[in-house]
Design an enzyme around this catalytic site. Structure first.
Site, PDB file in Angstrom:
ATOM      1  N   TRP A   1      -3.014  -2.832  -2.178  1.00 38.34           N
ATOM      2  CA  TRP A   1      -2.456  -4.326  -2.080  1.00 38.34           C
ATOM      3  C   TRP A   1      -3.409  -4.732  -0.698  1.00 38.34           C
ATOM      4  O   TRP A   1      -3.505  -4.858   0.232  1.00 38.34           O
ATOM      5  CB  TRP A   1      -0.994  -4.275  -1.499  1.00 38.34           C
TER       6      TRP A   1
ATOM      7  N   GLU B   1       5.844 -15.422 -12.224  1.00 29.01           N
ATOM      8  CA  GLU B   1       5.517 -13.905 -11.327  1.00 29.01           C
ATOM      9  C   GLU B   1       4.886 -12.772 -12.500  1.00 29.01           C
ATOM     10  O   GLU B   1       4.193 -12.212 -12.316  1.00 29.01           O
ATOM     11  CB  GLU B   1       6.755 -13.089 -11.255  1.00 29.01           C
TER      12      GLU B   1
ATOM     13  N   CYS C   1       1.152  -1.209   0.399  1.00 29.34           N
ATOM     14  CA  CYS C   1      -0.053   0.509  -0.012  1.00 29.34           C
ATOM     15  C   CYS C   1       0.973   1.490   0.043  1.00 29.34           C
ATOM     16  O   CYS C   1       1.871   1.125   0.845  1.00 29.34           O
ATOM     17  CB  CYS C   1      -0.917   0.333   1.022  1.00 29.34           C
TER      18      CYS C   1
ATOM     19  N   HIS D   1      14.743 -37.803  -9.506  1.00 27.05           N
ATOM     20  CA  HIS D   1      14.159 -37.941  -7.854  1.00 27.05           C
ATOM     21  C   HIS D   1      12.155 -37.468  -8.518  1.00 27.05           C
ATOM     22  O   HIS D   1      12.394 -36.899  -7.501  1.00 27.05           O
ATOM     23  CB  HIS D   1      14.975 -37.450  -6.874  1.00 27.05           C
TER      24      HIS D   1
ATOM     25  N   GLU E   1      16.294 -18.308  -9.683  1.00 22.44           N
ATOM     26  CA  GLU E   1      14.849 -16.633 -10.342  1.00 22.44           C
ATOM     27  C   GLU E   1      14.841 -16.827 -11.778  1.00 22.44           C
ATOM     28  O   GLU E   1      13.833 -15.624 -11.641  1.00 22.44           O
ATOM     29  CB  GLU E   1      16.785 -15.874 -10.440  1.00 22.44           C
TER      30      GLU E   1
ATOM     31  N   LYS F   1       6.343  -4.568  -5.209  1.00 25.09           N
ATOM     32  CA  LYS F   1       7.347  -4.610  -4.830  1.00 25.09           C
ATOM     33  C   LYS F   1       8.046  -4.967  -3.623  1.00 25.09           C
ATOM     34  O   LYS F   1       9.124  -5.059  -2.516  1.00 25.09           O
ATOM     35  CB  LYS F   1       8.065  -3.390  -5.497  1.00 25.09           C
TER      36      LYS F   1
ATOM     37  N   ARG G   1       3.637  -0.111  -4.989  1.00 26.09           N
ATOM     38  CA  ARG G   1       3.297  -1.176  -3.588  1.00 26.09           C
ATOM     39  C   ARG G   1       1.793  -1.615  -3.649  1.00 26.09           C
ATOM     40  O   ARG G   1       1.772  -2.196  -2.566  1.00 26.09           O
ATOM     41  CB  ARG G   1       3.697   0.219  -2.247  1.00 26.09           C
TER      42      ARG G   1
ATOM     43  N   LYS H   1      10.695 -14.848 -12.270  1.00 28.65           N
ATOM     44  CA  LYS H   1      10.692 -13.840 -13.252  1.00 28.65           C
ATOM     45  C   LYS H   1       9.895 -14.759 -13.917  1.00 28.65           C
ATOM     46  O   LYS H   1       8.779 -14.038 -14.466  1.00 28.65           O
ATOM     47  CB  LYS H   1      11.953 -13.547 -13.764  1.00 28.65           C
TER      48      LYS H   1
ATOM     49  N   ASN I   1      -0.869   2.163   5.589  1.00 29.84           N
ATOM     50  CA  ASN I   1      -0.599   0.991   5.048  1.00 29.84           C
ATOM     51  C   ASN I   1       0.354   0.520   6.324  1.00 29.84           C
ATOM     52  O   ASN I   1       0.859   0.763   7.080  1.00 29.84           O
ATOM     53  CB  ASN I   1       1.114   1.568   4.691  1.00 29.84           C
ATOM     54  N   GLY I   2       0.330  -1.108   6.023  1.00 30.92           N
ATOM     55  CA  GLY I   2       0.172  -1.682   7.486  1.00 30.92           C
ATOM     56  C   GLY I   2      -0.846  -3.251   7.688  1.00 30.92           C
ATOM     57  O   GLY I   2      -1.418  -3.031   7.235  1.00 30.92           O
TER      58      GLY I   2
HETATM   59  C1  G6P Z   1       9.291  -8.836  -3.685  1.00 35.95           C
HETATM   60  C2  G6P Z   1       9.142  -8.464  -5.193  1.00 35.95           C
HETATM   61  C3  G6P Z   1      10.357  -8.921  -5.669  1.00 35.95           C
HETATM   62  C4  G6P Z   1      11.363  -8.926  -4.155  1.00 35.95           C
HETATM   63  C5  G6P Z   1      10.550  -9.768  -2.924  1.00 35.95           C
HETATM   64  C6  G6P Z   1      11.563  -9.352  -1.377  1.00 35.95           C
HETATM   65  O1  G6P Z   1       7.940 -10.126  -4.417  1.00 35.95           O
HETATM   66  O2  G6P Z   1       8.599  -8.306  -6.013  1.00 35.95           O
HETATM   67  O3  G6P Z   1      11.085  -8.353  -6.689  1.00 35.95           O
HETATM   68  O4  G6P Z   1      12.716 -10.408  -4.641  1.00 35.95           O
HETATM   69  O5  G6P Z   1       9.517  -8.801  -2.641  1.00 35.95           O
HETATM   70  O6  G6P Z   1      11.902  -8.192  -1.567  1.00 35.95           O
HETATM   71  P1  G6P Z   1      12.966  -6.918  -0.847  1.00 35.95           P
HETATM   72  O7  G6P Z   1      12.718  -6.180  -0.635  1.00 35.95           O
HETATM   73  O8  G6P Z   1      13.088  -7.794   0.625  1.00 35.95           O
HETATM   74  O9  G6P Z   1      14.239  -7.301  -1.623  1.00 35.95           O
END
Ligand code: G6P
Length: 610
Positions: free
Chosen positions: A75, A490, A2, A506, A483, A605, A27, A487, A100-101
């Protein structure tokens, strides 16, 4: 999660508030809303489900105007993304609050307030804040005192902004666990979750500290601490180039951020390397005293940052000769672990705001870590400000929700940290020079991987019709397979899974058939032959193999596989180089599927709640 913004301005502030809010869409973006004081006693609001553009459209039909206002992009945590659950929340048409929170004791408060006659119109935890403040306002007739009393009843993490219909020139903000900054502008004063939101309206900022309450009244800004004592906080001048927050020639922020990586990586190591030697000041003077005492490393992080930590484990063990453990923050915070003497805690977080990561580091001293190091892309974040040692990644502002340049720059910092710790721990000088030279070569090699863009765009066509994809790597490139799969998941919503290639037989091999694309990372290391066997195993089950291979390797024996030639690099830096094509593959797949690349569904994010 948020984003919130508030202002007390000299002129109408509605459009400005929305523009500022748009910069916080990273956010959360499932609904948004605005409340303004149109005149004394006239508090009006508008809310819309979906992105901020929907709110803009709604405002065309129901225009609002006012010099004092608050806005919110959500969010969802408590309650679905509906208009009723969108902020601002009102109490008796007198008080408006954005939050926010998470308010952890909202249920008890809600029952208590309902008992006192308050009617609730949403399923959120946030609405209790508005009614609670209203309850205290009835007693005090003073918004500042009412907010101060109300906050004492709230548990959890929050940043709030509050306005009252009877106090037309006042805006109150509280920071308790979630970030909040004050911006001083020509047309008024602002508060926001992140100064990025205020770049167009302010150059001077105050980063509020935990527990701070800010009272903006007309042109005055007064800050109180948790005990309601007046405090002075340092005012900082920050300049943001408009380029940093504009998309320029790129279609998406994520695309721009992928292409910025050669520069971001160079920028991150630039100040640290002098003639391939890591300069003394890199990890601060305190590091000189601390680093010789380090006997082992504990890494903590979430999401992509956790994968950066998994790569770093190989570096800490192989380069610095230090035992290293890596944990996901949301797990570690509730786990009883044995912390050996001399353990350095390394917290990685691009945002520096992730609730779980912060929770772990805030217990660090108590539970016996030697010290803790923060690695983040946000200098003013809670993580960076509270750390014993802080190292900034110089990726520049990252707006796409999926991490790209913040991830590769985290790797650069971790690589530098492992060499620096290695120097206290028997790392040979020649080897250190070889490693730092490899780092210096990276920007050019990353440029070479970006040349693959057109090939990857074409390759993405194969993925758009698939439901699943498998990513295989070994050793230091296994976390890069993780990773790459993350990606893909996501942003393209294809179920992608990563496995250490040795684990193939396995379990995941059972899934392989002609519908399963299998992405294989094949850097030049001692495991090439093993990987080749794994590729054969996939081929024997008619899986379609795409190999990202070091160009010096002869892949002719692999037969009918698609080989994408990667720059020749030493295995230690391969994780950084092999990340980029996987980002591009996910990016192009998502674009071709018509997905919202920069704001994938259900994600945000900055994850400021548990
Ligand atoms: C969210 C973001 C990711 C990030 C993760 C951890 O899920 O979309 O891109 O890797 O948070 O966030 P941080 O700010 O702790 O790296």
């Amino acid at each position: 999660m948020c984003g919130i913004v508030g202002a007390v301005a000299k002129n109408d502030i509605v459009t400005t508030l929305l523009n500022c809010l748009q910069c916080l869409e990273y956010r959360g973006y499932d609904s948004s809303g605005i409340a303004v004081l149109e005149a004394p006693q006239v508090l009006r609001r508008l809310r819309a489900v979906g992105k901020i553009d929907n709110l803009r459209t709604a405002l065309q039909d129901f225009p609002l105007a006012g010099k004092v206002g608050i806005v919110h992009t959500r969010w969802a945590t408590h309650g679905a993304p509906t208009e009723a659950n969108a902020h601002p929340h009102f109490s008796q048409n007198e008080i408006a609050v954005v939050h926010n929170g998470i308010i952890e004791n909202y249920y008890e408060l809600r029952e208590e307030l309902q008992g006192a006659g308050y009617e609730f119109h949403s399923e959120t935890d946030s609405e209790v804040i508005a009614h609670l403040i209203h309850k205290y306002y009835q007693k005090t007739h003073n918004l500042l005192q009412a907010v101060h009393l109300a906050r004492q009843c709230l548990s959890g993490m929050y940043a709030i902004a509050v306005i009252h219909a009877s106090e037309p020139n006042r805006l109150i903000g509280v920071r308790q666990g979630s970030s909040l900054v004050v911006g001083f502008g020509e047309n008024g004063h602002f508060i926001a979750s992140d100064c990025v939101a205020l770049t167009s309206v302010a150059e001077e900022f105050i980063y509020l500290q935990e527990g701070d309450l800010v009272d903006i009244y007309d042109t005055q800004v007064v800050i109180y601490d948790n005990e309601c004592q007046l405090v002075e906080r340092e005012q900082q001048i920050l300049h943001f180039s408009s380029e940093a927050i504009e998309r320029g020639v790129y279609k998406h922020y994520m695309q721009k951020e992928i292409f910025e990586q050669p520069y971001a990586v160079a920028n991150t190591f630039a100040e640290c390397l002098h003639s391939n030697l890591i300069s003394d000041g890199t990890f601060s003077v305190a590091a000189k005293e601390l680093f010789p005492k380090v006997k082992r490393i504990q890494i903590v992080a979430c999401g992509s940052s956790y994968y950066a930590g998994l790569v770093a484990r190989y570096w800490f063990e192989a380069i610095a000769n230090l035992p290293c453990r890596v944990d996901i923050a949301s797990e570690l915070r509730y786990q009883k672990t044995v912390i050996e003497p001399g353990t350095l805690l390394v917290a990685i977080s691009q945002s520096g705001e992730t609730a779980d990561t912060l929770a772990v580091v805030r217990q660090a001293r108590e539970v016996g870590y030697l010290a803790w190091v923060a690695i983040s892309n946000v200098a003013a974040s809670a993580l960076m400000r509270e750390a014993d040692l802080a190292f900034l990644t110089h990726a520049g502002i990252e707006i796409g929700v999926a991490s790209t340049k913040t991830f590769t720059t985290q790797l650069v910092v971790l690589f530098l940290l492992s060499i620096t710790l290695g120097e206290y721990n028997g790392l040979d000088e020649q080897r250190a020079l070889q490693l730092t030279q490899a780092l210096r070569n990276l920007p050019a090699q990353l440029e070479q991987t970006l040349v693959l863009d057109a090939v990857l765009q074409k390759l993405a066509k194969k993925f758009i019709t698939k439901q699943h994809a498998l990513y295989l790597g070994r050793n230091i490139c296994y976390p890069i397979a993780l990773e790459g799969a993350l990606k893909m998941k996501e942003i393209s919503y294809i179920h992608a899974e990563a496995y250490p290639a040795g684990e193939l037989k396995h379990g995941p091999l059972a899934l392989v058939d002609e519908n399963m694309p299998v992405v294989v990372l094949l850097p030049k290391d001692e495991l090439v032959a093993k990987m080749e066997s794994n590729i054969k195993e996939v081929q024997a089950r008619r899986g379609e193999v795409i190999v990202f291979a070091d160009s010096s390797l002869d892949c002719s024996e692999l037969g009918d596989v698609m080989v994408i030639k990667m720059p020749e690099v030493i295995k230690e830096v391969a994780p950084i180089v092999y990340t980029l094509p996987l980002q591009l593959l996910a990016y192009h797949t998502a674009v071709q599927k018509g997905a919202d690349v920069d704001q994938p569904r259900n994600l945000a994010k900055s994850v400021t709640v548990e």
